[in-house]
Design a protein around this motif. Structure first.
Motif, PDB file in Angstrom:
ATOM      1  N   ILE A 102       0.874  -1.175   0.000  1.00 31.53           N
ATOM      2  CA  ILE A 102       0.000   0.000   0.000  1.00 31.53           C
ATOM      3  C   ILE A 102       0.911   1.226   0.000  1.00 31.53           C
ATOM      4  O   ILE A 102       1.888   1.278   0.754  1.00 31.53           O
ATOM      5  N   ALA A 103       0.608   2.174  -0.875  1.00 31.74           N
ATOM      6  CA  ALA A 103       1.375   3.418  -0.906  1.00 31.74           C
ATOM      7  C   ALA A 103       0.403   4.586  -0.938  1.00 31.74           C
ATOM      8  O   ALA A 103      -0.736   4.462  -1.391  1.00 31.74           O
ATOM      9  N   GLU A 104       0.862   5.718  -0.439  1.00 29.42           N
ATOM     10  CA  GLU A 104       0.022   6.917  -0.390  1.00 29.42           C
ATOM     11  C   GLU A 104       0.903   8.152  -0.518  1.00 29.42           C
ATOM     12  O   GLU A 104       2.132   8.056  -0.391  1.00 29.42           O
ATOM     13  N   PRO A 105       0.308   9.308  -0.795  1.00 29.49           N
ATOM     14  CA  PRO A 105       1.108  10.536  -0.908  1.00 29.49           C
ATOM     15  C   PRO A 105       1.888  10.806   0.372  1.00 29.49           C
ATOM     16  O   PRO A 105       1.393  10.532   1.478  1.00 29.49           O
ATOM     17  N   VAL A 106       3.088  11.324   0.213  1.00 32.93           N
ATOM     18  CA  VAL A 106       3.954  11.604   1.354  1.00 32.93           C
ATOM     19  C   VAL A 106       3.233  12.466   2.389  1.00 32.93           C
ATOM     20  O   VAL A 106       3.296  12.206   3.592  1.00 32.93           O
ATOM     21  N   VAL A 119     -11.884   3.396   2.558  1.00 32.43           N
ATOM     22  CA  VAL A 119     -10.764   3.938   1.787  1.00 32.43           C
ATOM     23  C   VAL A 119     -11.018   3.718   0.301  1.00 32.43           C
ATOM     24  O   VAL A 119     -11.715   2.773  -0.084  1.00 32.43           O
ATOM     25  N   ARG A 120     -10.480   4.589  -0.511  1.00 34.27           N
ATOM     26  CA  ARG A 120     -10.579   4.445  -1.970  1.00 34.27           C
ATOM     27  C   ARG A 120      -9.194   4.143  -2.503  1.00 34.27           C
ATOM     28  O   ARG A 120      -8.263   4.928  -2.324  1.00 34.27           O
ATOM     29  N   ILE A 121      -9.065   2.999  -3.142  1.00 25.27           N
ATOM     30  CA  ILE A 121      -7.763   2.485  -3.551  1.00 25.27           C
ATOM     31  C   ILE A 121      -7.731   2.245  -5.063  1.00 25.27           C
ATOM     32  O   ILE A 121      -8.636   1.626  -5.610  1.00 25.27           O
ATOM     33  N   CYS A 142     -12.432  -0.151  -4.520  1.00 23.29           N
ATOM     34  CA  CYS A 142     -11.294  -0.346  -5.421  1.00 23.29           C
ATOM     35  C   CYS A 142     -11.578   0.184  -6.823  1.00 23.29           C
ATOM     36  O   CYS A 142     -12.577  -0.172  -7.440  1.00 23.29           O
ATOM     37  N   VAL A 143     -10.705   1.050  -7.292  1.00 21.83           N
ATOM     38  CA  VAL A 143     -10.763   1.555  -8.659  1.00 21.83           C
ATOM     39  C   VAL A 143      -9.760   0.737  -9.465  1.00 21.83           C
ATOM     40  O   VAL A 143      -8.559   0.773  -9.205  1.00 21.83           O
ATOM     41  N   LEU A 157      -8.062  10.483  -8.119  1.00 24.15           N
ATOM     42  CA  LEU A 157      -8.857   9.293  -8.436  1.00 24.15           C
ATOM     43  C   LEU A 157      -9.006   8.381  -7.221  1.00 24.15           C
ATOM     44  O   LEU A 157     -10.018   7.719  -7.036  1.00 24.15           O
ATOM     45  N   ALA A 158      -7.978   8.348  -6.391  1.00 24.14           N
ATOM     46  CA  ALA A 158      -7.993   7.535  -5.168  1.00 24.14           C
ATOM     47  C   ALA A 158      -6.981   8.116  -4.196  1.00 24.14           C
ATOM     48  O   ALA A 158      -6.049   8.801  -4.602  1.00 24.14           O
ATOM     49  N   SER A 159      -7.176   7.824  -2.909  1.00 26.20           N
ATOM     50  CA  SER A 159      -6.244   8.385  -1.921  1.00 26.20           C
ATOM     51  C   SER A 159      -4.981   7.541  -1.780  1.00 26.20           C
ATOM     52  O   SER A 159      -3.931   8.026  -1.380  1.00 26.20           O
ATOM     53  N   ARG A 160      -5.094   6.246  -2.120  1.00 30.61           N
ATOM     54  CA  ARG A 160      -3.959   5.335  -1.986  1.00 30.61           C
ATOM     55  C   ARG A 160      -3.923   4.391  -3.179  1.00 30.61           C
ATOM     56  O   ARG A 160      -4.878   4.291  -3.934  1.00 30.61           O
ATOM     57  N   ILE A 161      -2.818   3.651  -3.285  1.00 31.80           N
ATOM     58  CA  ILE A 161      -2.719   2.616  -4.308  1.00 31.80           C
ATOM     59  C   ILE A 161      -2.238   1.320  -3.667  1.00 31.80           C
ATOM     60  O   ILE A 161      -1.595   1.331  -2.606  1.00 31.80           O
ATOM     61  N   VAL A 162      -2.557   0.209  -4.304  1.00 38.24           N
ATOM     62  CA  VAL A 162      -1.961  -1.081  -3.957  1.00 38.24           C
ATOM     63  C   VAL A 162      -1.327  -1.591  -5.243  1.00 38.24           C
ATOM     64  O   VAL A 162      -2.008  -1.758  -6.257  1.00 38.24           O
ATOM     65  N   ASP A 163      -0.013  -1.828  -5.193  1.00 36.25           N
ATOM     66  CA  ASP A 163       0.690  -2.207  -6.416  1.00 36.25           C
ATOM     67  C   ASP A 163       1.953  -2.988  -6.069  1.00 36.25           C
ATOM     68  O   ASP A 163       2.359  -3.051  -4.901  1.00 36.25           O
ATOM     69  N   LEU A 164       2.581  -3.565  -7.101  1.00 43.88           N
ATOM     70  CA  LEU A 164       3.866  -4.224  -6.919  1.00 43.88           C
ATOM     71  C   LEU A 164       4.950  -3.179  -6.707  1.00 43.88           C
ATOM     72  O   LEU A 164       4.973  -2.158  -7.387  1.00 43.88           O
ATOM     73  N   VAL A 165       5.827  -3.449  -5.774  1.00 42.32           N
ATOM     74  CA  VAL A 165       6.952  -2.548  -5.492  1.00 42.32           C
ATOM     75  C   VAL A 165       8.228  -3.375  -5.519  1.00 42.32           C
ATOM     76  O   VAL A 165       8.291  -4.457  -4.930  1.00 42.32           O
ATOM     77  N   SER A 166       9.219  -2.860  -6.214  1.00 40.28           N
ATOM     78  CA  SER A 166      10.518  -3.530  -6.223  1.00 40.28           C
ATOM     79  C   SER A 166      11.539  -2.639  -5.518  1.00 40.28           C
ATOM     80  O   SER A 166      11.814  -2.798  -4.341  1.00 40.28           O
TER      81      SER A 166
END
Length: 215
Positions: A102-106, A119-121, A142-143, A157-166
Motif C-alpha cells: 500500500i502506498a500513499e502521498p507523502v 478507503v478508496r484504492i 477499489c478503482v 482518483l484515489a487516496s492510496r494505491i496497492v501495487d507491486l513494489v521492487s
C-alpha cells in the motif's frame, strides 16, 4: 499421440528470469521466441511434445486454470488475486521477487490522518485489496487500473494505491511512500490439477526438473 504439453509464460521481467530456468530444464524455444518483431504467441521448442505460449501475467493463471495450458510460470501476486481452485503451485521458483504494498502521498502519510472505515484504492488487485482491508474492518472501494497507478492519488482518483513494489523508485518519483507490505511476491510454477493427474507421466518429471533448477 497425445496433444502437446503447453507451458504458459508471462511477458516482461519474470520471463527474462525464467528463460535460464527453462534452459536448465532442457527446454529451448524456437528462434522466433527471441525475435522482438515477432507477433507470434505460440512457439515450438526443442521438444516436439512441448509448446510455449507467451501471454500477459494475469492470463497465465487463466489459461492454466481452464486447462488450455497445463503448466505455467506466474507471480504469486496473480495467484493471490484470482485464488483459482484448479491450480496447484508446487514450486517457488525464487525469481521475480518483489512485494505487493500500500502506498500513499507523502503528505497523507505524514499527517497520520487516515480514515478508518472507508478507503478508496487504485489497484489492479481489487479482490486481494478488498480482502486485506476487510480483515481490518475497513471497506475498500477499489478503482481498477492496469497501469500508471501512481497517478491516481495525484489526480484525485484515489487516496492510496496497492501495487507491486521492487526498488520503490517509481513511488518516490511520483510523491508516494510505501506504508504497508501486504505480501512478499515471487514467481511460482503452476500446474492444472486435472492435468497433473491425467498426464502425470509427462507433467510430474517436468515439475521435478523445475524444482531442481530452482534449488
Amino acid at each position: 499421440m497425445s496433444a502437446p504439453l503447453i507451458i504458459a509464460v508471462p511477458k516482461g521481467r519474470i520471463l527474462d528470469e525464467a528463460l535460464p530456468l527453462l534452459a536448465q530444464v532442457g527446454i529451448e524455444p524456437e528462434a522466433a521466441f527471441a525475435d522482438p518483431d515477432s507477433r507470434a504467441l505460440r512457439f515450438s521448442t526443442n521438444h516436439p511434445t512441448i509448446s510455449l505460449i507467451r501471454v500477459r501475467a494475469f492470463d497465465v493463471a487463466t489459461f492454466v486454470a481452464h486447462g488450455a495450458a497445463q503448466i505455467g510460470v506466474v507471480g504469486s501476486d496473480v495467484l493471490l488475486e484470482f485464488d483459482y481452485s484448479e491450480l496447484y503451485a508446487p514450486v517457488d521458483l525464487g525469481i521475480g521477487r518483489c512485494r505487493i504494498s500500500i502506498a500513499e502521498p507523502v503528505g497523507l502519510a505524514a499527517t497520520e490522518q487516515r480514515e478508518r472505515s472507508h478507503v478508496r484504492i487504485a489497484t489492479k488487485y481489487p479482490h486481494l485489496t478488498a480482502r486485506h482491508f476487510e480483515a481490518q474492518g475497513i471497506q475498500a472501494e477499489c478503482v481498477k487500473l492496469n497501469g500508471a497507478m501512481e497517478l491516481a492519488p495525484t489526480l484525485g482518483l484515489a487516496s492510496r494505491i496497492v501495487d507491486l513494489v521492487s526498488s520503490g523508485r517509481t513511488l518516490k518519483e511520483n510523491g508516494l511512500v510505501e506504508v504497508e507490505v501486504i505480501a512478499e511476491v515471487s514467481a511460482r510454477l503452476i500446474v492444472n490439477r486435472a492435468a497433473f493427474k491425467l498426464r502425470a507421466a509427462e507433467v510430474a518429471p517436468l515439475v521435478e526438473a523445475f524444482r531442481k533448477a530452482a534449488a
